[in-house]
Design an enzyme around this catalytic site. Structure first.
Site, PDB file in Angstrom:
ATOM      1  N   ASP A  66     -16.509 -65.463  13.389  1.00 20.97           N
ATOM      2  CA  ASP A  66     -17.878 -65.887  13.065  1.00 20.97           C
ATOM      3  C   ASP A  66     -18.871 -65.102  13.921  1.00 20.97           C
ATOM      4  O   ASP A  66     -18.603 -64.819  15.091  1.00 20.97           O
ATOM      5  CB  ASP A  66     -18.077 -67.378  13.396  1.00 20.97           C
ATOM      6  CG  ASP A  66     -17.287 -68.289  12.469  1.00 20.97           C
ATOM      7  OD1 ASP A  66     -16.915 -67.826  11.378  1.00 20.97           O
ATOM      8  OD2 ASP A  66     -17.050 -69.449  12.841  1.00 20.97           O
ATOM      9  N   ASP A  72     -25.259 -70.685  19.976  1.00 22.73           N
ATOM     10  CA  ASP A  72     -23.817 -70.815  20.272  1.00 22.73           C
ATOM     11  C   ASP A  72     -23.544 -70.387  21.709  1.00 22.73           C
ATOM     12  O   ASP A  72     -22.800 -71.045  22.448  1.00 22.73           O
ATOM     13  CB  ASP A  72     -22.991 -69.904  19.340  1.00 22.73           C
ATOM     14  CG  ASP A  72     -22.915 -70.404  17.908  1.00 22.73           C
ATOM     15  OD1 ASP A  72     -22.660 -71.597  17.719  1.00 22.73           O
ATOM     16  OD2 ASP A  72     -23.085 -69.582  16.988  1.00 22.73           O
ATOM     17  N   GLU A  94     -14.539 -72.630  21.655  1.00 24.68           N
ATOM     18  CA  GLU A  94     -14.654 -71.813  20.443  1.00 24.68           C
ATOM     19  C   GLU A  94     -15.234 -70.446  20.781  1.00 24.68           C
ATOM     20  O   GLU A  94     -14.883 -69.449  20.153  1.00 24.68           O
ATOM     21  CB  GLU A  94     -15.550 -72.501  19.403  1.00 24.68           C
ATOM     22  CG  GLU A  94     -15.683 -71.671  18.134  1.00 24.68           C
ATOM     23  CD  GLU A  94     -16.650 -72.207  17.098  1.00 24.68           C
ATOM     24  OE1 GLU A  94     -17.230 -73.279  17.302  1.00 24.68           O
ATOM     25  OE2 GLU A  94     -16.821 -71.521  16.073  1.00 24.68           O
ATOM     26  N   GLU A  95     -16.118 -70.401  21.764  1.00 25.90           N
ATOM     27  CA  GLU A  95     -16.844 -69.158  22.040  1.00 25.90           C
ATOM     28  C   GLU A  95     -16.192 -68.304  23.121  1.00 25.90           C
ATOM     29  O   GLU A  95     -16.826 -67.395  23.652  1.00 25.90           O
ATOM     30  CB  GLU A  95     -18.298 -69.482  22.394  1.00 25.90           C
ATOM     31  CG  GLU A  95     -19.026 -70.348  21.367  1.00 25.90           C
ATOM     32  CD  GLU A  95     -18.987 -69.794  19.928  1.00 25.90           C
ATOM     33  OE1 GLU A  95     -18.769 -68.591  19.749  1.00 25.90           O
ATOM     34  OE2 GLU A  95     -19.147 -70.601  18.990  1.00 25.90           O
ATOM     35  N   ASP A 113     -16.058 -77.400  21.411  1.00 27.46           N
ATOM     36  CA  ASP A 113     -16.857 -76.641  20.449  1.00 27.46           C
ATOM     37  C   ASP A 113     -18.295 -76.799  20.939  1.00 27.46           C
ATOM     38  O   ASP A 113     -18.920 -77.846  20.723  1.00 27.46           O
ATOM     39  CB  ASP A 113     -16.685 -77.236  19.046  1.00 27.46           C
ATOM     40  CG  ASP A 113     -17.546 -76.534  17.998  1.00 27.46           C
ATOM     41  OD1 ASP A 113     -18.354 -75.657  18.368  1.00 27.46           O
ATOM     42  OD2 ASP A 113     -17.400 -76.885  16.815  1.00 27.46           O
ATOM     43  N   LEU A 115     -21.153 -75.638  20.146  1.00 27.63           N
ATOM     44  CA  LEU A 115     -22.224 -75.811  19.164  1.00 27.63           C
ATOM     45  C   LEU A 115     -21.571 -75.894  17.787  1.00 27.63           C
ATOM     46  O   LEU A 115     -21.107 -74.886  17.249  1.00 27.63           O
ATOM     47  CB  LEU A 115     -23.210 -74.636  19.257  1.00 27.63           C
ATOM     48  CG  LEU A 115     -24.633 -74.866  18.741  1.00 27.63           C
ATOM     49  CD1 LEU A 115     -24.706 -74.965  17.231  1.00 27.63           C
ATOM     50  CD2 LEU A 115     -25.301 -76.099  19.374  1.00 27.63           C
ATOM     51  N   ASP A 116     -21.500 -77.088  17.256  1.00 28.67           N
ATOM     52  CA  ASP A 116     -20.887 -77.302  15.948  1.00 28.67           C
ATOM     53  C   ASP A 116     -21.963 -77.277  14.857  1.00 28.67           C
ATOM     54  O   ASP A 116     -23.081 -77.736  15.080  1.00 28.67           O
ATOM     55  CB  ASP A 116     -20.169 -78.656  15.925  1.00 28.67           C
ATOM     56  CG  ASP A 116     -19.545 -78.926  14.585  1.00 28.67           C
ATOM     57  OD1 ASP A 116     -18.729 -78.102  14.140  1.00 28.67           O
ATOM     58  OD2 ASP A 116     -19.902 -79.950  13.960  1.00 28.67           O
ATOM     59  N   GLU A 279     -12.098 -79.300  17.292  1.00 23.77           N
ATOM     60  CA  GLU A 279     -12.839 -79.982  16.225  1.00 23.77           C
ATOM     61  C   GLU A 279     -11.991 -81.131  15.657  1.00 23.77           C
ATOM     62  O   GLU A 279     -12.380 -82.309  15.697  1.00 23.77           O
ATOM     63  CB  GLU A 279     -13.218 -78.990  15.110  1.00 23.77           C
ATOM     64  CG  GLU A 279     -14.209 -77.939  15.593  1.00 23.77           C
ATOM     65  CD  GLU A 279     -14.611 -76.924  14.530  1.00 23.77           C
ATOM     66  OE1 GLU A 279     -15.807 -76.662  14.390  1.00 23.77           O
ATOM     67  OE2 GLU A 279     -13.711 -76.368  13.869  1.00 23.77           O
TER      68      GLU A 279
HETATM   69  O1  LIG Z   1     -19.805 -73.583   5.713  1.00 30.50           O
HETATM   70  P1  LIG Z   1     -18.665 -74.480   5.334  1.00 30.50           P
HETATM   71  O2  LIG Z   1     -17.462 -73.740   4.847  1.00 30.50           O
HETATM   72  O3  LIG Z   1     -19.100 -75.582   4.430  1.00 30.50           O
HETATM   73  O4  LIG Z   1     -18.173 -75.144   6.702  1.00 30.50           O
HETATM   74  C1  LIG Z   1     -18.905 -76.103   7.339  1.00 30.50           C
HETATM   75  C2  LIG Z   1     -18.106 -76.589   8.504  1.00 30.50           C
HETATM   76  O5  LIG Z   1     -18.002 -75.516   9.444  1.00 30.50           O
HETATM   77  C3  LIG Z   1     -18.500 -75.907  10.697  1.00 30.50           C
HETATM   78  O6  LIG Z   1     -19.830 -75.489  10.840  1.00 30.50           O
HETATM   79  C4  LIG Z   1     -17.602 -75.243  11.707  1.00 30.50           C
HETATM   80  O7  LIG Z   1     -18.053 -75.377  13.007  1.00 30.50           O
HETATM   81  P2  LIG Z   1     -18.805 -74.194  13.820  1.00 30.50           P
HETATM   82  O8  LIG Z   1     -20.216 -74.110  13.331  1.00 30.50           O
HETATM   83  O9  LIG Z   1     -18.663 -74.726  15.205  1.00 30.50           O
HETATM   84  O10 LIG Z   1     -18.018 -72.924  13.622  1.00 30.50           O
HETATM   85  C5  LIG Z   1     -18.463 -77.454  10.669  1.00 30.50           C
HETATM   86  O11 LIG Z   1     -19.415 -78.055  11.486  1.00 30.50           O
HETATM   87  C6  LIG Z   1     -18.744 -77.755   9.203  1.00 30.50           C
HETATM   88  O12 LIG Z   1     -18.151 -78.973   8.787  1.00 30.50           O
HETATM   89 MG   LIG Z   2     -17.562 -76.565  14.838  1.00 29.86          MG
HETATM   90 MG   LIG Z   3     -19.106 -74.057  17.052  1.00 31.82          MG
END
Ligand SMILES: O=P(O)(O)OC[C@H]1O[C@](O)(COP(=O)(O)O)[C@@H](O)[C@@H]1O
Ligand SMILES: [Mg+2]
Ligand SMILES: [Mg+2]
Length: 351
Positions: A66, A72, A94-95, A113, A115-116, A279
């Site tokens: 990513d 982040d 994650e980072e 994680d 920043l989710d 996660e």
């Molecule tokens: O864009 P998609 O495929 O719908 O995925 C959304 C999912 O990916 C995430 O953003 C993954 O987390 P990160 O942003 O920490 O990488 C989740 O929070 C979310 O449920």
């Molecule tokens: Mg996440």
């Molecule tokens: Mg994240």
């Protein structure tokens, strides 16, 4: 920690109460307090929006491929700095590509994680922070040792939602509590001592744009939800997808629902998108402690063991009856809800 404190009690007081009841939680409480301090700082930063600079500015790629956004990196630096002052030996973030070693003799390991929900940065939508706390396993030859145990070894888990309110959802292994940040005081305060996921639901959460990539059980399950009272489920469903795991799970913990991020046929998505250590496993512990269920479709998440820190796992979690229903589709069947899909009035034999 079965919380008996009154609504509005500060997090610090609740943690002190938990440590009084179980002194073994002293270090865990110190880690949670450190994470909460970072969350207060990040919450303020997010609250200033674009006035605080371009938080969505693209940077490097992280270990999962990513593109890292500015927030982040800011969040990763804030929380790891806070954890350096806590009894933490290792961090899996994650980072960061590899396990970070902080205080070698400390008793705890933290998967985080920082920043989710990164796709929501810069558009004024909910993002968050997720963490799981485990015992540190001292194995100098294997930095992964602390993280290659089942999710059931987590001592505590939580997440923060930076939404209209900043909320902390927390479990220390006895129930799931929610707190809200009192911005005037910079302190999280108890808002629910025992979150409880209703067993049944009429709400599902999935990224429906991936429908053509889903495997047969997921397709069949979602199609039957969409058929509503015309189909074998015999009830009309609503759909929600916030693209922010913390926000979607906070909703499920609050009013029920089923959240799915299954594996699918896209390249690198055989095990879905979400990462097991920082996660899926923390969310599974929070959901179970609130009376819900968390599986990868069939297997209990907390029984899964990661082999790498960024390993992915499918996630199906939330209201227990609905998660069980999804499992019947994975097992090759369909639920018998009094109107059998094969033989009932509204079943396949009729259509
Ligand atoms: O864009 P998609 O495929 O719908 O995925 C959304 C999912 O990916 C995430 O953003 C993954 O987390 P990160 O942003 O920490 O990488 C989740 O929070 C979310 O449920
Ligand atoms: Mg996440
Ligand atoms: Mg994240």
């Amino acid at each position: 920690m079965a919380i008996s404190a009154a609504i509005g009690t500060p997090l610090e007081t609740c943690l002190a109460q938990a440590v009084d009841a179980n002194p073994a939680l002293k270090d865990t409480a110190a880690v949670i307090a450190a994470v909460a301090r970072s969350a207060v700082e990040i919450s303020e930063r997010i609250g200033r929006g674009a006035l605080g600079g371009d938080l969505a500015a693209a940077g490097e790629h992280n270990s999962d491929g990513d593109v890292q956004k500015a927030l982040d990196v800011i969040a990763h630096e804030s929380v790891t700095a806070a954890l350096r002052g806590a009894p933490v030996a290792e961090v899996a973030s994650e980072e960061a590509e590899e396990v970070m070693r902080l205080n070698p003799d400390a008793p705890l390991a933290v998967a985080i994680d920082p920043l989710d929900g990164s796709s929501n940065i810069g558009v004024n939508m909910a993002v968050g922070l997720i963490f799981g706390i485990r015992p540190s396993i001292k194995n100098p030859a294997n930095p992964l040792a602390s993280f290659t145990t089942p999710g059931s070894t987590q001592i505590a888990a939580g997440f923060v939602t930076y939404g209209p309110a900043t909320a902390l959802i927390l479990t220390l292994g006895e129930g799931t509590q929610s707190y809200v940040l009192d911005r005037a005081e910079g302190t999280f305060k108890l808002t629910s001592p025992a979150m409880s996921v209703p067993a049944s639901t009429k709400e599902f959460a999935i990224n429906a744009s991936n429908a053509r990539h889903w495997d047969a059980p997921v397709k069949a399950y979602i199609e039957d939800c969409q058929r509503g009272t015309e189909g074998p489920r015999d009830k009309d469903y609503n759909m929600r997808w916030l693209a922010s795991l913390v926000a979607d799970i906070q909703r499920v913990l609050t009013r029920g629902g089923v959240f799915l991020y299954p594996g699918d046929a896209r390249k690198n998505y055989a095990r879905g998108r979400l990462r097991l250590l920082y996660e899926v496993a923390p969310v599974a512990m929070l959901v179970e402690q609130a009376g819900g269920t968390a599986t990868d479709g069939q297997t209990r998440i907390l029984d899964l063991v990661a082999t790498g820190i960024h390993e992915r796992a499918p996630l199906v979690c939330g209201s227990t009856e609905e998660v069980a229903c999804v499992a019947t589709y994975y097992a090759g069947g369909k639920p018998d809800a009094g109107r059998s899909p094969l033989f009932g009035q509204r079943g396949l034999m009729r259509s």
